[in-house]
Design a protein around this motif. Structure first.
Motif, PDB file in Angstrom:
ATOM      1  N   THR A 107       0.850  -1.188   0.000  1.00 57.56           N
ATOM      2  CA  THR A 107       0.000   0.000   0.000  1.00 57.56           C
ATOM      3  C   THR A 107       0.885   1.236   0.000  1.00 57.56           C
ATOM      4  O   THR A 107       1.723   1.397   0.897  1.00 57.56           O
ATOM      5  CB  THR A 107      -0.903   0.019   1.259  1.00 57.56           C
ATOM      6  N   GLU A 161      -2.401   5.695  -1.037  1.00 57.11           N
ATOM      7  CA  GLU A 161      -3.473   4.695  -0.902  1.00 57.11           C
ATOM      8  C   GLU A 161      -3.855   4.513   0.566  1.00 57.11           C
ATOM      9  O   GLU A 161      -5.040   4.350   0.888  1.00 57.11           O
ATOM     10  CB  GLU A 161      -3.017   3.355  -1.493  1.00 57.11           C
ATOM     11  N   TYR A 162      -2.876   4.559   1.431  1.00 58.18           N
ATOM     12  CA  TYR A 162      -3.102   4.432   2.873  1.00 58.18           C
ATOM     13  C   TYR A 162      -4.024   5.559   3.357  1.00 58.18           C
ATOM     14  O   TYR A 162      -5.028   5.325   4.047  1.00 58.18           O
ATOM     15  CB  TYR A 162      -1.741   4.485   3.576  1.00 58.18           C
TER      16      TYR A 162
END
Length: 424
Positions: A390, A394-395
Motif C-alpha cells: 500500500t 493509498e493508505y
C-alpha cells in the motif's frame, strides 16, 4: 520520491528509496527469522556481538574510528518483534556524497563497512571472540532483568505474554536469562552461519542515490557475493492473521511493590472486512488514540480514574491494547468505565467529529512517515512483511473512506481476551 525493489538472489532483496529531502543517505539491512523460543535469546545476543568487531576491523573503537573518518557516519543496530518475525536491524547513516568537499566513493565505503559488520564477524577458534560473547551475555542479562524496573512497560509485556501464551508473539524480544548459560562462542557461531544461510535479507538504501550504481556496488560486494549458496529457507508468512478462537476473558492479577496500578487489556479484532486494518486504526484512534479519545476524556478526565489512559493497535496481529495507570482501589470502576466505552462505540455513540478527528490524526501521522528516513524505511519494510503493498497515498485514501458503519461493525467484532492488572 520513488521506491522500487528487486531480488538479487534467493531471499536477498534490495529496496531503493530515492529522495532529495535529506542531506544524508541511510543504509539499512534487516534479517528476518521466525520467532522461536529456542532461538530468541541467540538472535538478540548475535545482534549485539556483531557490532563489536569484524575480521577486518577487530574492535568497536576501530569501527567508530572508521566511521568518524567517513565524515562522522553513524552506525546502530537492534532487534525487534514484528508480528511472528524476529528482525535483526542494522543502520548506517552518512552524509550524501554531493555535500563532501572532495569526490570519493563514500557510498561504497558505507556499503562495505555495513556488510562487513553483519556478514564478516570476528572469529577465533571456530567461534565468536570469547571476550565479546561474555561481555554481551552480561549486557543482555541486565537488559532482560531490568524489564521489571519500568512497571508500565513490564505490565504491557506481561499482558502480551499472557494473551499469546504458547504462541510466537508471546516471546520476549530480548530472550531469557536461563538460555544464556547454555550459549558458547562456538555453538553461537554455528547457529549464526545457519541463520545467515536461511534468513530473509532486505537491504534498504534511502537518499539522493543512483539506483543502478548502488545496486551494482551491493551485488559486487564480496560479502554479498559469498551469499550465493544460501538455502534461504525462511519465507515470511504473509497469510492474514488467523482469527483467534473466542474464549472467556482471562484475568490475571500480579502483585508487586508498586505505588500505582497498571491495567492492560488485550482486545482481539475479529473483523472479516478486507479493509479491517484501516477501520481498526480509526476505531483505535476514537477509543484511545489521543487527547480527544473516549478513554482519555471519560476514564481520565471526566471520571478521574486514571493518570494515563490510551490504546494502541498492533496491525500485524490484529489486536488492540488498552493501557491505563490507575489508583489500585479504582480497578473495578476503571474496568467498568473502559467497557462502557467499548459498548458506546459498538452502539454508535460517537460523533462525526470524533470520526473525522480520528481520521485526521492518523492521516497526519501518515504524512509524517516520509519526513524521517528511518521511519520511511520502517514503513516500506512493514509492507514487505505484510500480505499486500500500500502506497502512502493509498493508505490515506483507505483511512479517509472509513465510515461510521464500518467502525460500528468492527466494534461488534471486538472481544476482550486478556485483562492484566499489576498491583501491590
Amino acid at each position: 520520491m520513488s521506491y522500487n525493489k528487486q531480488e538479487i538472489k534467493k531471499g536477498v532483496t534490495i529496496h531503493n528509496i530515492t529522495t532529495n529531502k535529506f542531506k544524508t543517505n541511510l543504509y539499512a539491512v534487516f534479517l528476518a527469522l521466525p520467532l522461536e523460543r529456542e532461538n530468541v535469546t541467540k538472535n538478540a545476543l548475535i545482534t549485539a556481538i556483531l557490532r563489536r568487531g569484524t575480521q577486518n576491523i577487530q574492535s568497536q573503537n576501530l569501527i567508530s574510528q572508521k566511521l568518524e573518518e567517513m565524515y562522522g557516519a553513524s552506525f546502530d543496530c537492534g532487534i525487534e518483534k514484528t508480528g511472528d518475525n524476529h528482525v535483526m536491524k542494522f543502520y548506517l547513516e552518512a552524509i550524501n556524497e554531493e555535500f563532501i568537499p572532495e569526490k570519493e566513493e563514500l557510498t561504497k565505503k558505507c556499503i562495505d563497512i555495513l556488510f562487513d559488520i553483519i556478514f564478516n564477524p570476528l572469529v577465533e577458534n571456530n567461534g565468536f571472540k570469547r571476550e565479546y560473547v561474555e561481555s554481551e551475555k552480561n549486557n543482555l542479562k541486565q537488559i532482560i532483568e531490568s524489564k521489571i524496573d519500568n512497571k508500565r512497560v513490564y505490565a504491557f509485556e506481561r499482558c502480551i505474554e499472557e494473551m499469546f501464551k504458547d504462541e510466537p508473539y508471546g516471546l520476549y524480544k530480548y530472550g531469557y536469562v536461563e538460555d544464556l548459560e547454555k550459549i558458547t562462542p562456538q555453538n553461537l557461531y554455528e547457529y549464526y552461519k545457519k541463520l545467515i544461510s536461511e534468513c530473509k535479507i532486505d537491504i534498504f538504501v534511502s537518499g539522493t542515490i543512483d539506483n543502478k550504481k548502488v545496486n551494482e556496488l551491493i551485488e559486487n560486494n564480496e560479502e554479498i557475493r559469498e551469499l550465493k549458496e544460501r538455502e534461504a529457507r525462511y519465507v515470511v508468512n504473509t497469510e492474514k492473521t488467523k482469527q483467534r478462537e473466542q474464549k472467556e476473558t482471562n484475568t490475571v492479577e500480579e502483585h508487586m511493590q508498586v505505588g500505582q496500578g497498571n491495567l492492560v487489556m488485550g482486545l482481539d479484532v475479529n473483523c472479516k472486512n478486507e479493509n479491517c486494518k484501516y477501520i481498526a486504526s480509526v476505531y483505535n484512534a476514537i477509543l484511545g488514540g489521543g487527547a480527544n479519545s473516549k478513554l482519555f476524556q471519560n476514564v481520565r478526565e471526566k471520571e478521574s480514574l486514571a493518570y494515563t489512559a490510551g490504546s494502541t493497535f498492533r496491525r500485524q496481529k490484529n489486536v488492540i491494547f488498552i493501557r491505563c495507570g490507575i489508583e489500585i482501589a479504582n480497578f473495578d470502576k476503571a474496568l467498568e468505565t473502559i467497557k462502557m466505552q467499548l459498548t458506546d462505540i459498538q452502539e454508535g455513540r460517537f460523533s462525526d467529529e470524533d470520526l473525522n478527528n480520528s481520521k485526521e490524526l492518523i492521516i497526519e501521522s501518515i504524512r509524517g512517515i516520509n519526513s524521517e528516513q528511518d521511519t520511511e524505511i520502517t514503513y516500506y519494510y512493514g509492507q514487505e512483511l505484510s500480505d499486500s503493498f500500500t502506497t502512502l497515498d493509498e493508505y490515506i485514501e483507505k483511512i479517509s473512506n472509513v465510515s461510521v458503519e464500518d467502525v460500528k461493525e468492527l466494534a461488534g467484532s471486538i472481544a476482550v481476551d486478556t485483562v492484566y492488572f499489576l498491583r501491590d
